[in-house]
Design a protein around this motif. Structure first.
Motif, PDB file in Angstrom:
ATOM      1  N   ARG A 139     -15.878  -8.041   0.656  1.00 24.18           N
ATOM      2  CA  ARG A 139     -15.501  -8.546  -0.674  1.00 24.18           C
ATOM      3  C   ARG A 139     -16.203  -7.767  -1.771  1.00 24.18           C
ATOM      4  NH1 ARG A 139     -14.903 -14.124   1.658  1.00 24.18           N
ATOM      5  NH2 ARG A 139     -17.158 -14.154   1.955  1.00 24.18           N
ATOM      6  N   PHE A 177     -14.738  -3.895  -1.540  1.00 23.49           N
ATOM      7  CA  PHE A 177     -13.295  -3.729  -1.768  1.00 23.49           C
ATOM      8  C   PHE A 177     -12.702  -5.028  -2.334  1.00 23.49           C
ATOM      9  CE2 PHE A 177     -14.399  -1.107   1.970  1.00 23.49           C
ATOM     10  CZ  PHE A 177     -14.125   0.159   1.439  1.00 23.49           C
ATOM     11  N   PRO A 178     -13.124  -5.411  -3.537  1.00 21.47           N
ATOM     12  CA  PRO A 178     -12.665  -6.704  -4.074  1.00 21.47           C
ATOM     13  C   PRO A 178     -11.157  -6.785  -4.259  1.00 21.47           C
ATOM     14  CG  PRO A 178     -13.742  -5.379  -5.771  1.00 21.47           C
ATOM     15  CD  PRO A 178     -14.012  -4.700  -4.473  1.00 21.47           C
ATOM     16  N   GLU A 179     -10.512  -5.643  -4.516  1.00 18.74           N
ATOM     17  CA  GLU A 179      -9.064  -5.670  -4.745  1.00 18.74           C
ATOM     18  C   GLU A 179      -8.310  -6.075  -3.485  1.00 18.74           C
ATOM     19  OE1 GLU A 179     -10.178  -1.709  -3.215  1.00 18.74           O
ATOM     20  OE2 GLU A 179     -10.988  -3.018  -4.779  1.00 18.74           O
ATOM     21  N   THR A 180      -8.783  -5.651  -2.301  1.00 12.25           N
ATOM     22  CA  THR A 180      -8.096  -6.046  -1.081  1.00 12.25           C
ATOM     23  C   THR A 180      -8.309  -7.530  -0.790  1.00 12.25           C
ATOM     24  OG1 THR A 180      -9.980  -5.420   0.331  1.00 12.25           O
ATOM     25  CG2 THR A 180      -8.319  -3.736  -0.101  1.00 12.25           C
ATOM     26  N   TYR A 181      -9.492  -8.030  -1.082  1.00  8.45           N
ATOM     27  CA  TYR A 181      -9.757  -9.457  -0.893  1.00  8.45           C
ATOM     28  C   TYR A 181      -8.896 -10.291  -1.833  1.00  8.45           C
ATOM     29  CZ  TYR A 181     -12.069 -13.963  -1.359  1.00  8.45           C
ATOM     30  OH  TYR A 181     -12.316 -15.315  -1.435  1.00  8.45           O
ATOM     31  N   GLU A 182      -8.811  -9.888  -3.093  1.00  6.54           N
ATOM     32  CA  GLU A 182      -8.030 -10.642  -4.068  1.00  6.54           C
ATOM     33  C   GLU A 182      -6.544 -10.635  -3.713  1.00  6.54           C
ATOM     34  OE1 GLU A 182      -9.161  -8.697  -7.640  1.00  6.54           O
ATOM     35  OE2 GLU A 182     -11.204  -9.506  -7.608  1.00  6.54           O
ATOM     36  N   ALA A 183      -6.043  -9.499  -3.238  1.00  5.17           N
ATOM     37  CA  ALA A 183      -4.641  -9.432  -2.834  1.00  5.17           C
ATOM     38  C   ALA A 183      -4.384 -10.351  -1.639  1.00  5.17           C
ATOM     39  CB  ALA A 183      -4.262  -7.995  -2.480  1.00  5.17           C
ATOM     40  N   TYR A 184      -5.305 -10.354  -0.689  1.00  6.81           N
ATOM     41  CA  TYR A 184      -5.166 -11.226   0.473  1.00  6.81           C
ATOM     42  C   TYR A 184      -5.149 -12.696   0.064  1.00  6.81           C
ATOM     43  CZ  TYR A 184      -6.753 -13.904   4.542  1.00  6.81           C
ATOM     44  OH  TYR A 184      -6.892 -14.854   5.524  1.00  6.81           O
ATOM     45  N   ASP A 193       0.818  -1.211   0.000  1.00 11.10           N
ATOM     46  CA  ASP A 193       0.000   0.000   0.000  1.00 11.10           C
ATOM     47  C   ASP A 193       0.855   1.264   0.000  1.00 11.10           C
ATOM     48  OD1 ASP A 193      -2.212  -1.635   0.078  1.00 11.10           O
ATOM     49  OD2 ASP A 193      -2.547  -1.403   2.240  1.00 11.10           O
TER      50      ASP A 193
END
Length: 255
Positions: A151, A154-161, A44
């Motif tokens: 999810r 903020f799908p991008e944070t879920y996908e990164a996780y 980040d």
């Protein structure tokens, strides 16, 4: 150019979890520790590393349960994250450093600067509240956060996780983060103990931040002897990512 990439770091086993960290820069440079916010990871901060990288030996840590760090079985508190950070710094033989902490990372910084054997030269916090009572207006909003709602929003944070974490369990992570945000106990927000912060502190806040109010920021400034309050115009909770050039200009050479 320095950049956190989740390729060049290592894990440290501590207190039932594996904490991932990366170090960039030379040993002759002053140390800057970067601590990210909830549901985030060290990448980040990549938007501002072009300014910070040439001047500092930067240390990025994925907080317990996030990024490439595992959660372990003991839940999550700000105190526990601070202890993880101390273990990493000890392993790296760091004795003196500055800290830039965002949101949860800033709250951890408030705790670290008062209760640590390390010499902390200066601290910058971004969107980081300091007292559990300030979360009461947000309680209902936090209680409505579910794995599915996060999810979706903020799908991008879920996908990164999902891509990074070696033992992903997003449902449990969501539960533990919300619990930490609402924790009124001694292991959570530093509260009135912030009056013990002695090093220079810059409290940074996006002008439109809906999670860290201007009143809370000003109250913190009044309590800390060497504190400066800086507002980044036209930004929300994450000004260093929204407008990195404006953010670095607002720092005005503090680091």
């Amino acid at each position: 150019m320095q950049r956190f990439d989740h390729q060049s770091g290592t894990h440290l086993q501590t207190n039932g979890a594996e904490i991932y960290y990366e170090v960039h820069g030379g040993n002759d440079q002053p140390v800057l520790l970067l601590l990210h916010g909830g549901f985030g990871n060290m990448e980040d901060f990549n938007s501002i590393l072009p300014w910070l990288g040439p001047k500092y030996k930067t240390i990025g840590i994925d907080s317990r349960g996030q990024g490439k760090s595992t959660l372990g079985e003991k839940g999550l508190t700000y105190e526990m994250i601070a202890k993880d950070v101390e273990q990493v710094l000890t392993a790296l033989q760091v004795t003196s450093l500055s800290i830039l902490g965002f949101s949860d990372g800033g709250i951890v910084a408030y705790r670290l600067v008062q209760n640590t054997p390390f010499h902390i030269e200066r601290v910058v916090t971004v969107g980081a509240d300091w007292h559990a009572r300030n979360q009461e207006p947000l309680r209902e909003r936090f209680m409505q956060i579910t794995p599915d709602s996060w999810r979706e929003k903020f799908p991008e944070t879920y996908e990164a996780y999902q891509a990074l974490n070696p033992a992903p369990d997003f449902d449990r992570l969501t539960e533990t983060l919300v619990s930490m945000w609402l924790d009124p106990g001694e292991h959570g927000y530093p509260g009135e103990s912030v009056t013990g912060i002695a090093c220079p502190l810059v409290i940074m806040r996006g002008e439109k931040d809906h999670l860290f109010s201007a009143d809370s920021a000003e109250a913190l400034r009044r309590r800390v002897k060497n504190a400066t309050l800086v507002t980044v115009p036209g930004t929300g909770h994450m000004p260093f990512a929204e407008r990195p050039e404006s953010f670095m200009k607002a720092l005005n050479g503090f680091l």
